[in-house]
Write an enzyme that holds these catalytic residues in place. Structure first.
Site, mmCIF file in Angstrom:
data_model
loop_
_atom_site.group_PDB
_atom_site.id
_atom_site.type_symbol
_atom_site.label_atom_id
_atom_site.label_comp_id
_atom_site.label_asym_id
_atom_site.label_seq_id
_atom_site.Cartn_x
_atom_site.Cartn_y
_atom_site.Cartn_z
ATOM 1 N N LEU A 30 9.371 9.854 -3.003
ATOM 2 C CA LEU A 30 8.115 10.850 -3.226
ATOM 3 C C LEU A 30 7.236 10.266 -1.852
ATOM 4 O O LEU A 30 6.807 10.968 -1.260
ATOM 5 C CB LEU A 30 7.293 10.342 -4.432
ATOM 6 C CG LEU A 30 6.162 10.706 -4.511
ATOM 7 C CD1 LEU A 30 5.803 12.260 -4.580
ATOM 8 C CD2 LEU A 30 5.414 10.197 -5.885
ATOM 9 N N GLU A 48 4.758 2.628 -8.159
ATOM 10 C CA GLU A 48 4.473 3.724 -9.325
ATOM 11 C C GLU A 48 2.971 3.637 -9.594
ATOM 12 O O GLU A 48 2.879 4.231 -10.788
ATOM 13 C CB GLU A 48 5.463 3.292 -10.334
ATOM 14 C CG GLU A 48 6.918 3.371 -10.141
ATOM 15 C CD GLU A 48 7.786 3.516 -11.237
ATOM 16 O OE1 GLU A 48 7.631 4.022 -12.183
ATOM 17 O OE2 GLU A 48 8.925 2.986 -11.197
ATOM 18 N N GLY A 52 1.907 -29.026 -7.593
ATOM 19 C CA GLY A 52 2.716 -29.144 -6.501
ATOM 20 C C GLY A 52 4.092 -28.341 -6.573
ATOM 21 O O GLY A 52 4.680 -27.799 -5.818
#
Ligand code: COS
Length: 379
Positions: free
Chosen positions: A123, A362, A339
């Site tokens: 798309l 999406e 860390g």
């Protein structure tokens, strides 16, 4: 959340597979960016690539709840695997299973369900992302064929797809979302090129690439559904796809939470486990609460879809909340691990990078708010 026996069974199957087969390769495919062909093939054998395919065409014909459970479980250990399953089922298989002719279903669904090849969806373009009606790819009728020209971007699974569903403008005079049609384009059609894989922040084991279509001749019988209805089909496809992205985000959040909770109970500072400090305990409480809310929204969207009720708004809510939760939870997980969380020794930094995609793909979080808002205001 109430699950039936089948759903519990499929969740357990996905959980076992994810732990045994996906977890051992997740860090490596993130590091190298390699597509996990072997585990994807195994997911095909288990039926995970045929969840959205009816049994008559070789699939599992699973309900949305079962499908979301699979995506969630796989994503708890690896977002790239979750995305491969979600894009293939929701964006590749579902439109053909729902809108395709008998011949189209017989041709494309059985190999896709078996995992012999993937299906994909094209798309997005440089100028048609959130504004899906901005499609510039064209399809011009020429006898018994349509001739497609254009480019697409960020297309998932495209190097491994046998065919893609592509949107193209078939009526150049039509404005915006009108005059767009959907075509099933086999990837071996001359003029169709899948370009170089993108080098991404996260979801690095998922295949994402641009496409070029140059005079691609597609037989007229590969038009999907009706001419000019492509925009609506893509919106319908995305409504379902958004539930699978919500499940993906939920899985990532759970994966990060599980790691952070275990770490907080083990790690000692100032002579006691850091989980016993209220600062950390409250972080865990907020993470668990957001995850539970995301879970309830996601499986409510599944329930609506499974019971044939309107689900577009709930899918957008689930996707919005679950993907924002995934960002929140993975961020806090890194904070708890300090860390260590910032290194590749623990998976939380990978979940953090993978989660970011869920707020974009999406439909961005902003698009989900548009969809939710429009539903609210049209009531
Ligand atoms: N299901 C069925 N039809 C739908 C629909 C849906 N979910 N959403 C819209 N439509 C229909 C409308 O009813 C309208 O039909 P008519 O022309 O017959 O009136 C038509 O589609 C156009 O709808 P609308 O005017 O709402 O379109 P907009 O251009 O305003 O766009 C948004 C609406 C923004 C919601 C849409 O473009 C969108 O979802 N964009 C994001 C796309 C996206 O997710 N991109 C990422 C793809 S990654 S795979």
């Amino acid at each position: 959340m109430h699950l039936n026996e089948n759903q519990i069974m499929i969740r357990q199957m996905a959980r076992d597979f994810a732990r045994a087969k996906v977890a051992p390769v997740a860090a490596e495919i993130d590091r190298t960016g390699a597509f996990p062909e072997a585990t994807v093939r195994e997911m095909g054998e288990l039926g995970f690539l045929g969840l959205a395919v009816p049994e008559a065409y070789g699939g599992v014909g699973a309900d949305m709840t079962s499908y979301a459970l699979v995506v969630e479980e796989v994503s708890r250990v690896c977002g790239s695997h979750g995305l491969t399953v979600a894009a293939h089922n929701s964006l590749g298989c579902w439109p053909i299973a729902t809108l395709g002719t008998e011949a189209q279903k017989r041709r494309f669904l059985p190999p896709a369900a078996a995992g012999k090849s993937l299906l994909s969806f094209g798309l997005t373009e440089a100028n048609a992302g959130s504004d899906a009606g901005g499609t510039r790819t064209t399809a011009v009728r020429d006898g018994q064929h349509w001739v497609l020209n254009g480019t697409k971007m960020w297309i998932t699974n495209s190097h491994y797809a046998a065919a893609l569903i592509i949107t193209a403008k078939t009526d150049p005079a039509a404005q915006g979302s009108r005059g767009i049609s959907a075509f099933i384009v086999p990837t071996d059609t001359p003029g169709f090129t899948v370009e170089k894989k993108e080098d991404k922040l996260g979801m690095r084991g998922s295949d994402t690439a641009p496409l070029t279509l140059q005079d691609v001749r597609v037989p007229a019988d590969l038009l999907l559904g009706k001419e000019g209805e492509g925009f609506k089909y893509f919106m319908m496809t995305l409504d379902g796809g958004r539930i699978s992205i919500a499940a993906l985000a939920l899985g990532l959040a759970e994966g990060a939470y599980r790691t952070a909770k275990a770490y907080a109970k083990e790690r000692h500072q100032f002579g006691r486990p850091i989980a016993s400090f209220q600062a950390v305990e409250f972080m865990l409480a907020d993470m668990a609460t957001q995850i539970q809310a995301a879970r309830l929204l996601t499986y409510e969207a599944c329930r609506l879809k499974d019971t044939d009720q309107p689900y577009a708004q709930m899918a957008a809510m689930a996707k919005l909340h679950a993907s924002e939760t995934a960002m929140f939870v993975t961020d806090r997980a890194i904070q708890i691990l300090g860390g260590y969380g910032y290194t590749r020794e623990y998976p939380v930094e990978r979940f953090y990078r993978d989660a970011k995609l869920c707020t974009i793909g999406e439909g961005t979080s902003e698009i989900q708010r548009m969809v939710i808002g429009r539903h609210e205001l049209s009531e």
